[in-house]
Write an enzyme that holds these catalytic residues in place. Sequence first.
Site, PDB file in Angstrom:
ATOM      1  N   LYS A 209     -33.572 -50.986 -33.803  1.00 33.13           N
ATOM      2  CA  LYS A 209     -34.574 -51.994 -34.176  1.00 33.13           C
ATOM      3  C   LYS A 209     -35.437 -52.328 -32.960  1.00 33.13           C
ATOM      4  CE  LYS A 209     -34.876 -56.813 -35.724  1.00 33.13           C
ATOM      5  NZ  LYS A 209     -34.115 -57.986 -36.214  1.00 33.13           N
ATOM      6  N   GLU A 215     -27.576 -47.567 -24.874  1.00 30.18           N
ATOM      7  CA  GLU A 215     -26.712 -46.495 -25.392  1.00 30.18           C
ATOM      8  C   GLU A 215     -27.514 -45.532 -26.270  1.00 30.18           C
ATOM      9  OE1 GLU A 215     -26.126 -49.725 -25.587  1.00 30.18           O
ATOM     10  OE2 GLU A 215     -24.002 -50.213 -25.277  1.00 30.18           O
ATOM     11  N   GLY A 266     -29.909 -56.927 -37.232  1.00 25.94           N
ATOM     12  CA  GLY A 266     -29.239 -55.628 -37.169  1.00 25.94           C
ATOM     13  C   GLY A 266     -27.987 -55.579 -38.022  1.00 25.94           C
ATOM     14  N   ARG A 267     -27.161 -56.624 -37.948  1.00 27.83           N
ATOM     15  CA  ARG A 267     -25.887 -56.607 -38.668  1.00 27.83           C
ATOM     16  C   ARG A 267     -26.057 -56.824 -40.173  1.00 27.83           C
ATOM     17  NH1 ARG A 267     -26.358 -60.562 -35.018  1.00 27.83           N
ATOM     18  NH2 ARG A 267     -26.506 -62.739 -35.688  1.00 27.83           N
ATOM     19  N   GLU A 353     -20.458 -61.719 -34.888  1.00 28.55           N
ATOM     20  CA  GLU A 353     -21.737 -61.843 -34.164  1.00 28.55           C
ATOM     21  C   GLU A 353     -22.616 -62.901 -34.815  1.00 28.55           C
ATOM     22  OE1 GLU A 353     -24.880 -58.529 -33.738  1.00 28.55           O
ATOM     23  OE2 GLU A 353     -23.884 -58.542 -31.790  1.00 28.55           O
ATOM     24  N   HIS A 384       2.795 -50.316 -42.219  1.00 28.03           N
ATOM     25  CA  HIS A 384       3.667 -49.599 -41.284  1.00 28.03           C
ATOM     26  C   HIS A 384       3.240 -49.844 -39.847  1.00 28.03           C
ATOM     27  CE1 HIS A 384       5.307 -47.355 -44.747  1.00 28.03           C
ATOM     28  NE2 HIS A 384       4.072 -47.517 -45.218  1.00 28.03           N
ATOM     29  N   LYS A 499     -25.121 -57.403 -20.756  1.00 24.43           N
ATOM     30  CA  LYS A 499     -26.141 -56.355 -20.581  1.00 24.43           C
ATOM     31  C   LYS A 499     -26.835 -56.519 -19.232  1.00 24.43           C
ATOM     32  CE  LYS A 499     -27.405 -55.721 -25.487  1.00 24.43           C
ATOM     33  NZ  LYS A 499     -28.489 -55.888 -26.490  1.00 24.43           N
TER      34      LYS A 499
END
Length: 529
Positions: A209, A215, A266-267, A353, A384, A499
């Site tokens: 965005k 990254e 974004g989320r 977030e 388990h 950041k």
Amino acid sequence: MNGSIIDSPAWQKLSLLARQPYDLTKPGALSADNRLASFTATSAGLRLLFATQRVDGQVLAALQHLADEQNLIGRLREMKAGAVINRIVGWPSENRQVLHTSTRDIFTDKPAEPESASRARRELNKLEQFVQDVDSGRLHGAGGKPFRTMINVGIGGSDLGPRAVHEALQAFYREGRQVRFIANVDPDDAARVLASCDLEETLVTIVSKSGSTLETLTNEALVRAAFERAGLDSSRHFLAVTGIGSPMEDPQRYLRSFSMFDSIGGRYSTTSMVGGVSLGFALGMDQLLAFLRGAAAMDAAAEEPDMYRNLPLLLALLGIWNRNFLGYPTLAILPYSQALHRFPAHLQQCDMESNGKAITTDGEPVNVATGPIVWGEPGTNGQHAFYQLLHQGTDIVPVEFIGFLQSQHQQDLLVAGTTSQQKLLANLLAQAVALACGRANDNPNQRFAGNRPSSILVGERLDPYAMGSLLSLYEAKIVFQGFVWRINSFDQEGVQLGKILATDLLELMQGVDRTVPSELSQFLRELER
Ligand SMILES: O=P(O)(O)OC[C@H]1O[C@H](O)[C@H](O)[C@@H](O)[C@@H]1O
């Protein structure tokens, strides 16, 4: 909205009721007063069974009262109509609309926010043309091969939601199509994916965005280099999904470019082109539209004032009861569906977030607990792994189970008298009952205290419509909870400091001569010693 939430009459009532929550361990607790049947609700093809929550009629009435007095439905409608609610009064903040629902508000001639809905429709039309061009072979690899693979390069909201939905819907992929994901700046993430792809038949969608995420830009350069090494012109293989005006808006570098907008966080962006491009490529447009229809149907249900007709509201209120009145700090999302194995990871971002905040929208410290710590893994695997703690640990963890009556692939077998799907569902129900009712035992080590609350969300089959409905359910649940806590669920200032310090370290590593916090340089020296 004035005063503190804890002064509200409904909140006061709930505080009183929380002194003696419903005891799930007393004999007949689950079957009394037709509880199992009456503590259920349905929206948009999904059903919530919540008899195993520590609630009774009085608590449910008080939760409904909380929703009404806090005008939760009204505030959701304002959000969908374009109110600028992503803001902190009195302080610099994003000051944006919150319009993720408009990306699927495309099935009506009266959308809640017409301009945003028409933008969404425009992008979908562009996508449809692109998918047709790929299917027809008009668009093909630089070496002439048809495109069969897409690599999604993105992180956070540009990865987690799309990845979760792809993992959930792989059973519905078109023949011969595959989608892979690169997110981490760890070079092994890209190396692993690149090693498994024939680049000549591979599209690469760069999703960001902001168009500036370290990254994603790093991985784009790394993947482009792989294409160049293979003698392929990457501009014939790369697509962009980015915000209007972002640094990635450069037609020379991309075969096609799709837009996303500031009003879509974004989320919350999986139903925008952030998820749409890879889902359209893998599923085809009809199944992508079924996914959007499911989300739109749950969006509509989220506007129902009656919580029994509004699963997002009901799940939000049950979460408030467990978080703020019974005092539980975490929430486990346990899908009894292997296809949903990445859904808890998406919800970690969407919930934590959004609601991992300690400041109200007025810039004041909150005086109630806010977002829970969200985690989870599919059942029956988790049984388990960590269910020991869920049953006998010192901390109580509320659980949201998710299950489906039918498998996706319909490849099952009767073994020892039952099918695998029956075994899956039997385990889901057994766990909810065991957590709720517990079991006495003279041997303290084999005693189950019970009163460990859960809900069960169940659908017929995990198909694109159900996935859209499920995605929207949790988005709206998270929004409702943020409304109650009076926080801003739509910014993420908390990710900025890390950041900044990482950028300082990277400049140190490059030998850039600048002052950085001494602890950073000392830490780096220690690391590299
Ligand atoms: O899509 P991008 O602009 O690359 O951002 C990717 C991610 O970056 C940050 O981590 C934000 O906190 C996330 O909300 C966002 O989804």
